[in-house]
Structure formats: structure tokens, C-alpha cells
Write an enzyme that holds these catalytic residues in place. Structure first.
Site, PDB file in Angstrom:
ATOM      1  N   GLU A   1       0.208  -0.833   5.899  1.00  0.00           N
ATOM      2  CA  GLU A   1       1.326  -0.261   6.654  1.00  0.00           C
ATOM      3  C   GLU A   1       1.168   1.242   6.806  1.00  0.00           C
ATOM      4  O   GLU A   1       1.463   1.811   7.852  1.00  0.00           O
ATOM      5  CB  GLU A   1       2.654  -0.581   5.955  1.00  0.00           C
ATOM      6  CG  GLU A   1       3.880  -0.440   6.856  1.00  0.00           C
ATOM      7  CD  GLU A   1       4.487   0.952   6.861  1.00  0.00           C
ATOM      8  OE1 GLU A   1       5.375   1.193   7.705  1.00  0.00           O
ATOM      9  OE2 GLU A   1       4.111   1.819   6.040  1.00  0.00           O
ATOM     10  N   GLU A   2       0.670   1.888   5.755  1.00  0.00           N
ATOM     11  CA  GLU A   2       0.568   3.353   5.779  1.00  0.00           C
ATOM     12  C   GLU A   2      -0.603   3.840   6.637  1.00  0.00           C
ATOM     13  O   GLU A   2      -0.776   5.035   6.838  1.00  0.00           O
ATOM     14  CB  GLU A   2       0.444   3.907   4.355  1.00  0.00           C
ATOM     15  CG  GLU A   2       1.628   3.595   3.439  1.00  0.00           C
ATOM     16  CD  GLU A   2       2.941   4.251   3.884  1.00  0.00           C
ATOM     17  OE1 GLU A   2       2.958   4.915   4.928  1.00  0.00           O
ATOM     18  OE2 GLU A   2       3.953   4.068   3.178  1.00  0.00           O
TER      19      GLU A   2
ATOM     20  N   ARG B   1       9.431   8.713  23.143  1.00  0.00           N
ATOM     21  CA  ARG B   1      10.135   7.707  22.353  1.00  0.00           C
ATOM     22  C   ARG B   1      10.925   6.880  23.358  1.00  0.00           C
ATOM     23  O   ARG B   1      11.640   7.443  24.198  1.00  0.00           O
ATOM     24  CB  ARG B   1      11.090   8.388  21.371  1.00  0.00           C
ATOM     25  CG  ARG B   1      10.384   9.225  20.334  1.00  0.00           C
ATOM     26  CD  ARG B   1       9.711   8.348  19.299  1.00  0.00           C
ATOM     27  NE  ARG B   1       8.938   9.161  18.355  1.00  0.00           N
ATOM     28  CZ  ARG B   1       8.376   8.666  17.265  1.00  0.00           C
ATOM     29  NH1 ARG B   1       8.484   7.378  16.976  1.00  0.00           N
ATOM     30  NH2 ARG B   1       7.691   9.444  16.460  1.00  0.00           N
TER      31      ARG B   1
ATOM     32  N   ASP C   1       0.850  -1.197   0.000  1.00  0.00           N
ATOM     33  CA  ASP C   1       0.000   0.000   0.000  1.00  0.00           C
ATOM     34  C   ASP C   1       0.881   1.241   0.000  1.00  0.00           C
ATOM     35  O   ASP C   1       2.069   1.176   0.330  1.00  0.00           O
ATOM     36  CB  ASP C   1      -0.950   0.015   1.203  1.00  0.00           C
ATOM     37  CG  ASP C   1      -0.234   0.107   2.538  1.00  0.00           C
ATOM     38  OD1 ASP C   1       0.851  -0.505   2.691  1.00  0.00           O
ATOM     39  OD2 ASP C   1      -0.736   0.796   3.444  1.00  0.00           O
TER      40      ASP C   1
ATOM     41  N   HIS D   1       5.978   9.822   1.330  1.00  0.00           N
ATOM     42  CA  HIS D   1       4.896  10.556   2.032  1.00  0.00           C
ATOM     43  C   HIS D   1       4.739  11.989   1.513  1.00  0.00           C
ATOM     44  O   HIS D   1       3.970  12.761   2.083  1.00  0.00           O
ATOM     45  CB  HIS D   1       5.091  10.602   3.561  1.00  0.00           C
ATOM     46  CG  HIS D   1       5.078   9.261   4.222  1.00  0.00           C
ATOM     47  ND1 HIS D   1       4.692   9.091   5.536  1.00  0.00           N
ATOM     48  CD2 HIS D   1       5.378   8.022   3.749  1.00  0.00           C
ATOM     49  CE1 HIS D   1       4.792   7.795   5.849  1.00  0.00           C
ATOM     50  NE2 HIS D   1       5.200   7.139   4.776  1.00  0.00           N
TER      51      HIS D   1
END
Lengths: 459, 459
Positions: B155-156, B330, B90, B429
Site C-alpha cells: 500500500e505504501e 483532484r 507494510d 509517514h
């Protein structure tokens, strides 16, 4: 006794007066909406006619760069004080319209309350000033003092053009004091003289880090985050009790006198009820002061808004490069807005974190205002209220700002007396604005009495 | 030498391969837009056909609650390791379309770069995996290792349904390691093995004071301001260098080994160039660590967004009753997202100012990941890159998170090898995504070599 005669006059004429007020209130003079420009002018015309019918002289509609000012005068009370009567004939917008129980510009009386936009703020109170003059002429055949009228059409949009008008017409507007009826009573049945107002100093703080938003995974921990930097600056402004930590901020604050603290305490303000009303577990603020003292006589620094990064639903792992906050300080005598803004700038500079640049933009500001508590004009007003309401008048200060009050103070250099008849629960600026007719009836007499009593003062 | 034979094979078939890749890239398999559902399925079908042409067995399109998973296997390399090859078919949306120099789904080669949505992320790299298998069959007549393929179509959009799929098919997917080609090289000409990724723990903090916004004049100084309260909480999270002050936050952080610090230092990361690129005067972060160490191997706490009160133009003197912020940490090995969120909650509770209530809402989180630096699969991969690129491979860790990597680690309990061939400048992206064909050509050989070398390992 004259007060009784005024009472009878207003009783006899009540129906007629209410009809006239309905007429005034039906004009949708919303100053902020350009489609109502004609209506604002109609309201000015309506006032002009009223003044002319009262035999007020030199009545004029004076153009400004915005909505016009209505002026008039009657200056035949030789040797007597001159009062400049101020009010505004513009009103707030009415949306959301669906929340109104009756149409905002079709006045309606329900349970002795008059519902209409402007009924309390400020057409209803402007109308009372006019009818007090009418009654004085009718009963006394003359006026006990000299009067000048100044009615503006831009109060609800910040009185943008009034200061320049006052400056240009300084001599024409010269008076011994200014009388404004645009404030609230302390509580139902409890009149108030508001003798002080806080000023305002506002800035926007903008923080900028990298030249774009960054991925918090790739850069997080290695590049300054604009929101963090902003948060650090903002947290440095106050201690946990709201005491302001900006160096020099309190230097010019005039301390509360013992008499004032006593007068405030006598109001027996109910902090418990307030907590319930606001839905908070505890009130908050500078240690050593009551709620009224904190909000009436102490300066503040409040963040009015903050923004930066992603605020939509869910999560976005961005490291924001821009953030900003809007801040306003409420100031008390003798703080100077310009000086406060300079102190804020210095504070921000000193507390700017690494890795960002910060800019501080000033908004309009306004000086605080205070007519001394023991001034004869204030004490006389208090007595006029008491004669009609039969309870002690509250001596209050306003936590908010009415910039035009400070403008009168600064340009005309005379005291301002705030004799208001509204109630804070009357939904001005909201749907279902209304005005308690009890205070309309009583207030008319208070105003008549006050002008008669002022005539006896040597100012 | 085999590497030369692969080289010749890819050279001979380049035209054909590029044509096939064009075909794959022309399918607009945008997973986030429902109008492309059919296209996403077409891309899955295309992959199925490719796998079948390669004589991969048990090829299937497995439905999930979202877009399907494509599976296939070839398990005839007896006694040899099994590799699970993962990728995604994808792609990201393409707007703003007007910024594309050629159409996103009409692939075009300009200056040896292939422009198309998905060319780098991840269709181009998935295609390389398939063609490496094709070449191995062609040259060796067999495969040196056992292979399983797992290609997803979500995944996106966060791989929402893949963890459940892996969990359901744990035994079918069992392997000695997972091979993913979806990361970037260190720089042009400089390949990289990313052997660690940071995890993620996110919360939203909502502060509530009074039951509505208040007038800052009437209440300012006497009632807590939700934005101030929030700002105090947020400022308490970090010191001025970004060191996190949440108690226990660093307890489980695995310290960097001397070897890792040395490997990072050898990359001679140019902090000066980065400052210029980002437009900042200085970088920022925990004292005693380099930029790479801070972003690759140290945990963070970043405010991703903040909101409260008035953020329009100009000024509004409101005392906001609500404010919120989104925060993500993070995480690095061996921090546990759930434990970190518990620590954040405790910290917020401890630092909640008077006069407000605060709630903490958890977002999805992900564990950090690390394959030991000296693991044979990592060292072998490094050598395969070096044979083709003729420069030392960079050993890197990723500051970001690839949640699916941690998922493989947690469910299948095997190492994950990230051999990527993209470049961070390839606009995945964003408009004008492209893929450097130099890395396409070299990467094909790297992958063939790697699978041959892995066959020699005893895992």
C-alpha cells in the site's frame, strides 16, 4: 602608403608574433578558480614585460581586492587625442576538458585558426593591440596618439573590482576615448562597429504561501498554491508577443532613428537561416520590429529560471508553499536600471494574488550604453575596417551587456569604441575556442590605421 | 447488552493483545526498501498465523509480482452479508531516524499513546480488525457475518500489484461490501465516516523552444522563451480564485446535496484556526464554497512542480529553451480521469504560444469514489461509532485519493466502508508515528458492534 608598410612589418614578424602569442596563451589564467591565482599573476607579469619592451612608461601591476590591473602609458603625442586601451588577460574555465580536440593551454594552429582558451576572448585581441603599438613605433618611430593601457584580470568573473579601481584612478585614466577589442565581427569577412549595448536589470521573485508544503488532496482547492501565484505574476509581465506590460517600462526608451533602421536593414539579416539554426518554427517578439531591432534596440523581460515544488521523476501530489523565478531585463538607452527595478516591484505588488506573500530581490544591474552612430570616432573606425576588409562595415548594436563599457561611460564620461575581431562562432566560453588568423592579420592593420586616423581628429 | 460483554472481553485481554500488537509492530516491514523484503514476508507470515489461530479458513499467502497478499475466509453465516476486510501490513520508511524519540520498531507506550512505525498506519488498525473477529468468536461462538480477509504488503508503494490480483480473484473476493480501517477520525473524540474520496488525473507539460538554451542578450526579445510560454499556458488554467477554466472541466461534477452541505456545516470547521496553523493571511478557492466543500467535494487543478532555466544562486542571463510543470487534478464524482486528461490536452493545445512545441504526458490516474451518504452501510457504521463514542459521527469526504478504494468499487462493484480510528496528528509517514490507545480500545467495540448490526441488514 602607410598601410602597406604596416602590412610588410606584420608579414616579416608574423612567426615571431605568433610565438609570443603562444606564450601568452599557454598561461592558464583562469580567474574564477583560486588554484590558478598564480597563473593569473603570471599573465599580468607577462603583459607588464611586453609593455616595458614597447617603451611604454609608468608600467605597473596595481593590486585590487581581486586579481591585479596592469597599467602603462605613453603621453608624448602633444596636442593629439589620448586613447585608453582596455582588454582583459583572464580566461574562462576549460571544462569539459574531454571535448577539446587539443589542449586548451597548448596553442595549436589548424586550418589557419588558432586553437586555445583565450585565443579569441580576449588574449588574442589584447595581443593585437600591443603589436599594433609595436608596429607604429617601428614604422613611425613614435605613436600618432597618446595611449594609456588598462588590462584587467577579472572580466570573466564580472569585473568586480574594476569600477572601484577606475573611480580611484579617474584622473590617471582620463582620456578622450576608450578603445576595446573584445567583440565580434558581423560575419566572416564582414567587420562591425558595435556602437550600443543593452543594459541589465535583474530581480528574483520569491513567493511564499503556507508555512510548509501541503498535501494536495487535503488542502488542494482551499489554500493558495505558491507556484500558481507565481505563474500569475509572471504571465502578467508580457503580452503574447513579448511586449512588456509593466507600467512605464517603455517611457525612457530612445526610439530608433530612421538612419539606424536603414543601416540595420542593409545588413539583410537572414531570419530564415536563424530559425533553422535554432530549430524553431517561428521567431517571436514585439510587433513592428525586425529581429535585429528587437534584440539590439528594444528592451526585454526574460524569465531566466523558475522553480517550485517537485521536479523529480514521476508524480508527487504536493501543493507547493514556495516558488521563485529569476528575471532579467535587457535595457536600452535611456532606461535607468534602478527606475526599471522600481517599476517591476510596483508591478509585482499590484499583481500579487491572494493568499501569498511575495518578495523581490534585486541583482547587480548595468546601464545601457550608446555612442552616437554618427560620432567621428565611430565613423573613422568604420573607414579603417573598410580600407583593410574592402567591404562596408556593419553598424551594429549588441543585445548583450558589457558592464565595463557603461562603467567607462559613467565614470570617465567619454565615448567607448568597440573594435573587435572575433567571430561569434569561435567558441569563447566553450571547448575548442579558436581565433581566425585571417582576422588577426587584418585586424593588426586596422588598428594601426585607426590610431593614425584618430590622430587627425579634433576631439 | 452485547457491547458490554465485548468491553469486558477486551479489558480482560488487553495486556495480551498489546503484547501481540507489539510483536506485529516490531517487524520492520518497509515495502519500499529491498533490504526489508524478508521482513515484509515475515509480517505476512505473522498475519497468516493470526488468521489460522482465529479458525479462519483457506488462509494463504498469495504471491504477486511484488510483495505477497494474505488471504483468508470464514463463510458459515448462512444468509448473512459477506464483508471483505482490507488492510495493509507494510509500513513507510523511518528516516530521518534521529528525529524519533524511541526506536520505530521497538514499540513503546507513553501517555496512553503507542509509538511505533505502523502503529496508526495501518498495522494497529489491521490488528483491531483481527481482535474484533477474535472477540466475536469468543462471545458469540460464531461470526454474525461472512468474512473474507485481504491484506496487502504494497500500500505504501502505490498498491502496484493489487488491482491485478483483485481482477484475477474477482470471484473469490466477491462480497457485499468492503471494510477498510485506514482513515482518520474527524478529531479527538469525534469519529468520522468518510463516504467519498477524490480521484486523480495527472499530467506533465513539457515546453520546448530553440534547440539549446540561448544567451538572453543575443536572442532576448527575438526568440520565444520556454519558461514564458509555459507560464502563459499555466496561467490560463485557473481564474484568480482557483476556478478552473478548462472547457468542460465541471460538466460531470455531481453537485453537493443540501443534506451534505448541511452535514459539513454542522462540523463547524474552524477556518480561522486553520489559517493560523498554516501561517496564511487568507484561505483561497472557488467562490461560493466553504473550505470543506472546496477540499472534499470540488475538483482542483494544482501545479505540483515547475522547472526551467537556471535556479542556482545568483543570476544567469539565459533564455531557457526547455521548461516543464507537473499538474494533478483532484476529481470528484462523476468526473472521469481519462476524459479530464483529454480536456487538459485540448486546453494546452489551444493555449500554446508561438515559437514553442508542447507535449503532454499522462501519469497514473484514479477515479473518484462515493458511497451514497444515506446508504444503510454508512448510516449503520455511524450509529456503531455513536454508541461507543457518545457523540454524533461526522460524515466526511476525503480530499485525497485512496486509489485502492476506487479499484474495489470498479472491479468488485460493491460499496466500500471506511471506518478508521487514526487521528490526522499521529505522524503516519513521519517520525514518531503513534496511535491513541483510547481509540484502539473504543474502536475494537465499534467494529464488533458494526459487524453485529450489519448482520441485520438486507443488502
Amino acid at each position: 602608403m602607410e598601410l602597406q608598410r604596416f602590412h610588410e612589418y606584420f608579414k616579416e614578424n608574423r612567426e615571431k608574433h605568433i610565438q609570443e602569442l603562444f606564450e601568452f596563451l599557454s598561461i592558464p589564467s583562469i580567474s574564477s578558480l583560486s588554484e590558478h591565482k598564480q597563473d593569473v599573476e603570471r599573465a599580468a607579469q607577462w603583459l607588464k614585460q611586453q609593455l616595458e619592451q614597447l617603451n611604454i612608461e609608468n608600467v605597473s601591476i596595481d593590486e585590487t581586492e581581486g586579481h591585479p590591473v596592469v597599467y602603462g602609458e605613453w603621453l608624448h603625442a602633444e596636442g593629439k587625442p589620448t586613447v585608453l586601451i582596455y582588454g582583459h588577460y583572464d580566461v574562462q574555465p576549460v571544462d569539459p576538458l574531454n571535448l577539446w580536440e587539443s589542449e586548451p593551454f597548448k596553442p595549436e594552429i589548424r586550418q589557419n585558426k588558432l586553437y586555445a582558451r583565450g585565443s579569441s576572448d580576449d588574449k588574442g585581441q589584447v595581443f593585437m593591440q600591443l603589436k599594433a603599438i609595436e608596429a607604429l613605433f617601428a614604422i613611425l618611430g613614435t605613436l600618432p596618439v597618446n595611449v594609456k593601457f588598462l588590462y584587467e584580470g577579472e572580466e570573466e568573473i564580472g569585473s568586480a573590482h574594476l569600477p572601484a579601481y577606475i573611480e580611484r584612478n579617474k584622473e590617471k585614466l582620463a582620456a578622450d576615448f576608450v578603445l576595446i577589442s573584445d567583440t565580434s565581427m558581423y560575419a566572416p569577412g564582414k567587420p562591425a562597429i558595435c556602437y550600443g549595448l543593452r543594459g541589465l536589470a535583474g530581480v528574483q521573485i520569491d513567493v511564499r504561501g503556507a508555512n510548509s508544503d501541503l498535501h494536495s488532496g487535503l488542502y488542494g482547492g482551499g489554500v493558495q498554491n505558491a507556484v500558481h501565484a507565481l505563474v500569475e505574476i509572471l504571465a502578467s509581465f508580457r503580452d503574447i508577443n513579448g511586449k512588456i506590460l509593466v507600467e512605464g517600462f517603455y517611457d525612457d526608451v530612445r526610439p530608433l532613428s530612421e538612419e539606424e533602421r536603414k543601416a540595420f536593414a542593409e545588413l539583410q539579416f537572414d531570419e530564415e537561416s536563424l530559425k533553422k539554426e535554432l530549430g524553431v518554427n517561428e521567431l517571436f517578439g514585439e510587433e513592428g520590429y525586425s529581429f535585429l531591432e528587437r534584440t539590439w534596440a528594444r528592451p526585454t523581460l526574460e524569465i531566466n529560471g523558475i522553480f517550485g515544488g517537485f521536479s523529480g521523476e514521476g508524480i508527487k501530489t504536493v501543493l507547493p508553499n514556495e516558488a521563485g523565478a529569476k528575471i532579467t531585463c535587457r535595457l536600452v538607452p535611456d532606461q535607468d536600471p534602478d527606475k526599471i527595478i522600481a517599476l517591476l516591484r510596483k508591478h509585482v505588488e499590484k499583481h500579487t494574488p491572494k493568499g501569498v506573500t511575495v518578495s523581490v530581490t534585486e541583482f547587480d544591474n548595468g546601464a545601457p550604453y550608446l555612442t552616437p552612430f554618427d560620432h567621428p570616432l565611430i565613423q573613422t573606425a568604420s573607414r579603417s575596417y573598410e580600407k583593410v576588409y574592402q567591404v562596408p562595415t556593419a553598424f551594429t548594436r549588441g543585445g548583450g551587456s558589457i558592464p565595463i563599457v557603461a562603467t567607462f561611460d559613467q565614470i570617465l564620461n567619454v565615448p567607448v569604441v568597440l573594435m573587435g575581431f572575433g567571430l561569434s562562432t569561435e567558441n569563447f566560453h566553450a571547448p575548442n575556442e579558436h581565433f581566425h588568423l585571417e582576422n588577426f592579420d587584418k585586424g593588426l592593420r586596422v588598428l594601426c590605421d585607426y590610431l593614425c586616423e584618430v590622430a587627425k581628429l579634433k576631439l
